[in-house]
Design a protein around this motif. Structure first.
Motif, PDB file in Angstrom:
ATOM      1  N   PHE A   1       2.374   6.676  -6.916  1.00 43.80           N
ATOM      2  CA  PHE A   1       1.241   7.311  -7.571  1.00 43.80           C
ATOM      3  C   PHE A   1       1.412   8.839  -7.153  1.00 43.80           C
ATOM      4  CE2 PHE A   1      -2.481   9.995  -7.369  1.00 43.80           C
ATOM      5  CZ  PHE A   1      -3.300   9.620  -8.629  1.00 43.80           C
ATOM      6  N   ALA A   2       1.975   9.282  -5.953  1.00 41.62           N
ATOM      7  CA  ALA A   2       2.477  10.587  -5.737  1.00 41.62           C
ATOM      8  C   ALA A   2       3.577  10.974  -6.550  1.00 41.62           C
ATOM      9  CB  ALA A   2       2.601  10.551  -4.218  1.00 41.62           C
ATOM     10  N   ALA A   3       4.575  10.276  -6.502  1.00 41.90           N
ATOM     11  CA  ALA A   3       5.644  10.506  -7.354  1.00 41.90           C
ATOM     12  C   ALA A   3       5.118  11.027  -8.771  1.00 41.90           C
ATOM     13  CB  ALA A   3       6.863   9.792  -7.143  1.00 41.90           C
ATOM     14  N   ASN A   4       4.668  10.003  -9.431  1.00 47.25           N
ATOM     15  CA  ASN A   4       4.002  10.180 -10.812  1.00 47.25           C
ATOM     16  C   ASN A   4       3.339  11.357 -10.948  1.00 47.25           C
ATOM     17  OD1 ASN A   4       3.399   6.719 -11.532  1.00 47.25           O
ATOM     18  ND2 ASN A   4       5.346   7.789 -11.504  1.00 47.25           N
ATOM     19  N   TRP A   5       2.357  11.896 -10.123  1.00 43.65           N
ATOM     20  CA  TRP A   5       1.671  13.085 -10.216  1.00 43.65           C
ATOM     21  C   TRP A   5       2.418  14.216 -10.085  1.00 43.65           C
ATOM     22  CZ3 TRP A   5      -0.288  16.440  -6.502  1.00 43.65           C
ATOM     23  CH2 TRP A   5      -1.403  17.504  -7.093  1.00 43.65           C
ATOM     24  N   LEU A   6       3.372  14.285  -9.160  1.00 38.95           N
ATOM     25  CA  LEU A   6       4.149  15.413  -8.806  1.00 38.95           C
ATOM     26  C   LEU A   6       4.798  15.557 -10.200  1.00 38.95           C
ATOM     27  CD1 LEU A   6       5.582  15.315  -5.182  1.00 38.95           C
ATOM     28  CD2 LEU A   6       4.104  16.909  -6.325  1.00 38.95           C
ATOM     29  N   GLY A   7       5.627  14.585 -10.707  1.00 40.13           N
ATOM     30  CA  GLY A   7       6.403  14.816 -11.992  1.00 40.13           C
ATOM     31  C   GLY A   7       5.515  15.320 -13.109  1.00 40.13           C
TER      32      GLY A   7
ATOM     33  N   ALA B   1       7.028  12.617  -2.297  1.00 39.58           N
ATOM     34  CA  ALA B   1       6.034  11.727  -2.327  1.00 39.58           C
ATOM     35  C   ALA B   1       6.113  10.948  -0.968  1.00 39.58           C
ATOM     36  CB  ALA B   1       6.161  10.808  -3.503  1.00 39.58           C
ATOM     37  N   ALA B   2       7.088  10.234  -0.525  1.00 37.71           N
ATOM     38  CA  ALA B   2       7.176   9.446   0.563  1.00 37.71           C
ATOM     39  C   ALA B   2       6.844  10.354   1.912  1.00 37.71           C
ATOM     40  CB  ALA B   2       8.654   9.031   0.741  1.00 37.71           C
ATOM     41  N   ARG B   3       6.996  11.488   2.073  1.00 41.04           N
ATOM     42  CA  ARG B   3       6.707  12.286   3.042  1.00 41.04           C
ATOM     43  C   ARG B   3       5.003  12.465   3.209  1.00 41.04           C
ATOM     44  NH1 ARG B   3       7.243  16.696   1.352  1.00 41.04           N
ATOM     45  NH2 ARG B   3       4.922  16.954   1.152  1.00 41.04           N
ATOM     46  N   ALA B   4       4.483  12.652   1.889  1.00 46.73           N
ATOM     47  CA  ALA B   4       3.211  12.926   2.119  1.00 46.73           C
ATOM     48  C   ALA B   4       2.455  11.755   2.069  1.00 46.73           C
ATOM     49  CB  ALA B   4       2.931  13.378   0.602  1.00 46.73           C
ATOM     50  N   THR B   5       2.905  10.511   1.798  1.00 45.30           N
ATOM     51  CA  THR B   5       2.189   9.233   1.978  1.00 45.30           C
ATOM     52  C   THR B   5       2.507   8.729   3.568  1.00 45.30           C
ATOM     53  OG1 THR B   5       2.860   8.337  -0.364  1.00 45.30           O
ATOM     54  CG2 THR B   5       2.502   6.807   1.358  1.00 45.30           C
ATOM     55  N   ASP B   6       3.365   8.885   4.046  1.00 45.54           N
ATOM     56  CA  ASP B   6       3.422   8.888   5.503  1.00 45.54           C
ATOM     57  C   ASP B   6       2.524   9.719   6.348  1.00 45.54           C
ATOM     58  OD1 ASP B   6       5.318   6.802   5.213  1.00 45.54           O
ATOM     59  OD2 ASP B   6       7.128   7.969   5.594  1.00 45.54           O
ATOM     60  N   GLN B   7       2.458  10.997   6.045  1.00 44.42           N
ATOM     61  CA  GLN B   7       1.483  11.608   6.579  1.00 44.42           C
ATOM     62  C   GLN B   7       0.258  11.380   6.500  1.00 44.42           C
ATOM     63  OE1 GLN B   7       2.398  15.473   4.650  1.00 44.42           O
ATOM     64  NE2 GLN B   7       3.975  16.010   6.350  1.00 44.42           N
TER      65      GLN B   7
ATOM     66  N   LEU C   1      -1.989  16.641   0.680  1.00 42.57           N
ATOM     67  CA  LEU C   1      -0.482  16.456   1.134  1.00 42.57           C
ATOM     68  C   LEU C   1       0.468  16.388   0.289  1.00 42.57           C
ATOM     69  CD1 LEU C   1      -1.625  13.911   3.942  1.00 42.57           C
ATOM     70  CD2 LEU C   1      -1.131  16.049   4.394  1.00 42.57           C
ATOM     71  N   VAL C   2       0.312  15.855  -1.020  1.00 43.42           N
ATOM     72  CA  VAL C   2       1.270  15.514  -2.043  1.00 43.42           C
ATOM     73  C   VAL C   2       1.395  16.786  -2.526  1.00 43.42           C
ATOM     74  CG1 VAL C   2       1.834  14.374  -4.010  1.00 43.42           C
ATOM     75  CG2 VAL C   2       0.631  13.151  -2.414  1.00 43.42           C
ATOM     76  N   GLY C   3       0.566  17.565  -3.042  1.00 44.62           N
ATOM     77  CA  GLY C   3       0.466  18.713  -3.813  1.00 44.62           C
ATOM     78  C   GLY C   3       1.027  19.817  -3.213  1.00 44.62           C
ATOM     79  N   ARG C   4       0.569  20.142  -1.965  1.00 44.20           N
ATOM     80  CA  ARG C   4       0.843  21.407  -1.194  1.00 44.20           C
ATOM     81  C   ARG C   4       0.463  22.582  -1.919  1.00 44.20           C
ATOM     82  NH1 ARG C   4       6.568  20.636  -0.172  1.00 44.20           N
ATOM     83  NH2 ARG C   4       6.512  19.724  -2.039  1.00 44.20           N
TER      84      ARG C   4
ATOM     85  N   LEU D   1       0.869  -1.333   0.021  1.00 49.70           N
ATOM     86  CA  LEU D   1       0.046   0.091  -0.044  1.00 49.70           C
ATOM     87  C   LEU D   1       0.829   1.285   0.111  1.00 49.70           C
ATOM     88  CD1 LEU D   1      -2.737   1.401   0.243  1.00 49.70           C
ATOM     89  CD2 LEU D   1      -2.618   1.295   2.634  1.00 49.70           C
ATOM     90  N   ARG D   2       1.841   1.050   0.868  1.00 49.33           N
ATOM     91  CA  ARG D   2       2.706   2.462   1.024  1.00 49.33           C
ATOM     92  C   ARG D   2       3.371   2.523  -0.313  1.00 49.33           C
ATOM     93  NH1 ARG D   2       8.089   3.930   2.386  1.00 49.33           N
ATOM     94  NH2 ARG D   2       8.270   5.693   3.399  1.00 49.33           N
ATOM     95  N   ASP D   3       3.963   1.452  -0.901  1.00 53.94           N
ATOM     96  CA  ASP D   3       4.766   1.791  -2.054  1.00 53.94           C
ATOM     97  C   ASP D   3       3.968   2.266  -3.334  1.00 53.94           C
ATOM     98  OD1 ASP D   3       7.272   1.001  -3.995  1.00 53.94           O
ATOM     99  OD2 ASP D   3       5.623  -0.056  -4.858  1.00 53.94           O
ATOM    100  N   SER D   4       2.600   1.717  -3.241  1.00 59.17           N
ATOM    101  CA  SER D   4       1.723   2.092  -4.479  1.00 59.17           C
ATOM    102  C   SER D   4       1.596   3.674  -4.341  1.00 59.17           C
ATOM    103  CB  SER D   4       0.373   1.267  -4.494  1.00 59.17           C
ATOM    104  OG  SER D   4       0.754  -0.010  -4.907  1.00 59.17           O
ATOM    105  N   LEU D   5       1.101   4.008  -3.009  1.00 54.48           N
ATOM    106  CA  LEU D   5       0.680   5.423  -2.706  1.00 54.48           C
ATOM    107  C   LEU D   5       1.979   6.444  -3.287  1.00 54.48           C
ATOM    108  CD1 LEU D   5      -1.089   5.223   0.372  1.00 54.48           C
ATOM    109  CD2 LEU D   5      -2.168   5.758  -1.693  1.00 54.48           C
ATOM    110  N   ILE D   6       3.117   6.106  -2.847  1.00 51.39           N
ATOM    111  CA  ILE D   6       4.349   6.842  -2.952  1.00 51.39           C
ATOM    112  C   ILE D   6       4.425   6.841  -4.724  1.00 51.39           C
ATOM    113  CG2 ILE D   6       6.837   6.829  -3.212  1.00 51.39           C
ATOM    114  CD1 ILE D   6       6.812   5.821  -0.232  1.00 51.39           C
TER     115      ILE D   6
END
Length: 218
Positions: free
Chosen positions: A94-100, A195-201, A169-172, A87-92
């Motif tokens: 997604f977050a990294a893809n979206w930010l990129g 991405a990892a920080r936002a996922t952990d939050q 949390l990801v986009g701020r 779950l954590r890896d998948s969220l990270i």
């Protein structure tokens, strides 16, 4: 060669992908204002082919937005055996893809043009961006969030609200700053950390006791 992005029930050919890449390049160069003639010239194809593949200009823009948004994906996971690490890896991912994607010159150009057109009226690009960008991306992540809840790893009442929380949390303030011309430095390593920080939050906000135990044992 094809890629699995839906285009009126079909997948895009390599030639069609090249056309959409040409649209994105023109968006960056011209601030978003592109014509079918300009796209045909840049992609070295006929306008007849563009109309056959994409319909009218709105159809071409819709396909372009879907093509750009298709780069945002959650990681691979098995819904039946989902654990906290997957779950954590998948969220990270997604977050990294979206930010990129949102920090790329093409997305910035698309969003700036859509906002300008929405303010001026008489254009469907804003609705196209919402339907094929933000809303489509939401529908891509929500199954993962629901799977996390079914596995007892996430606790929330409404999937849409949970999605908004995660994206916030990801986009701020990154996207609005980029749209306003702030020269943010977003190297791949920095995007990964964000991405990892936002996922952990997010997991702190919506994780369960099972999630916390899994993170401790990992």
């Amino acid at each position: 060669m094809t890629t699995q992005i839906d285009l009126q029930g079909e997948t895009l050919t390599e030639r069609q992908q090249a056309v959409l890449d040409a649209v994105l390049a023109l968006m960056v160069e011209r601030g978003g204002d592109v014509t079918m003639t300009a796209v045909a010239r840049r992609a070295s194809c006929s306008k007849e082919s563009l109309y056959k593949w994409f319909g009218d200009r709105d159809g071409l823009l819709s396909a372009t937005v879907r093509w750009q948004a298709s780069k945002v994906r959650a990681g691979n996971y098995d819904r039946q055996t989902l654990d906290i690490l997957a779950l954590r890896d998948s969220l990270i991912r997604f977050a990294a893809n979206w930010l990129g994607v949102i920090s790329s010159p093409t997305s910035i150009a698309l969003n700036r043009f859509a906002i300008a057109q929405a303010g001026a009226g008489g254009s469907n690009l804003g609705a196209i961006m919402l339907a094929n960008g933000r809303f489509a991306i939401g529908e891509r992540l929500k199954p993962l969030l629901d799977a996390g809840r079914e596995a007892g790893l996430l606790d929330f009442d409404d999937t849409e609200t949970a999605f908004r929380s995660f994206i916030g949390l990801v986009g701020r303030d990154v996207q609005i700053r980029l749209l306003l011309g702030d020269a943010l430095d977003l190297p791949p390593a920095g995007i990964e950390r964000d991405a990892a920080r936002a996922t952990d939050q997010f997991l702190t906000l919506h994780g369960t006791e099972k999630t916390r135990r899994g993170k401790i044992n990992a």
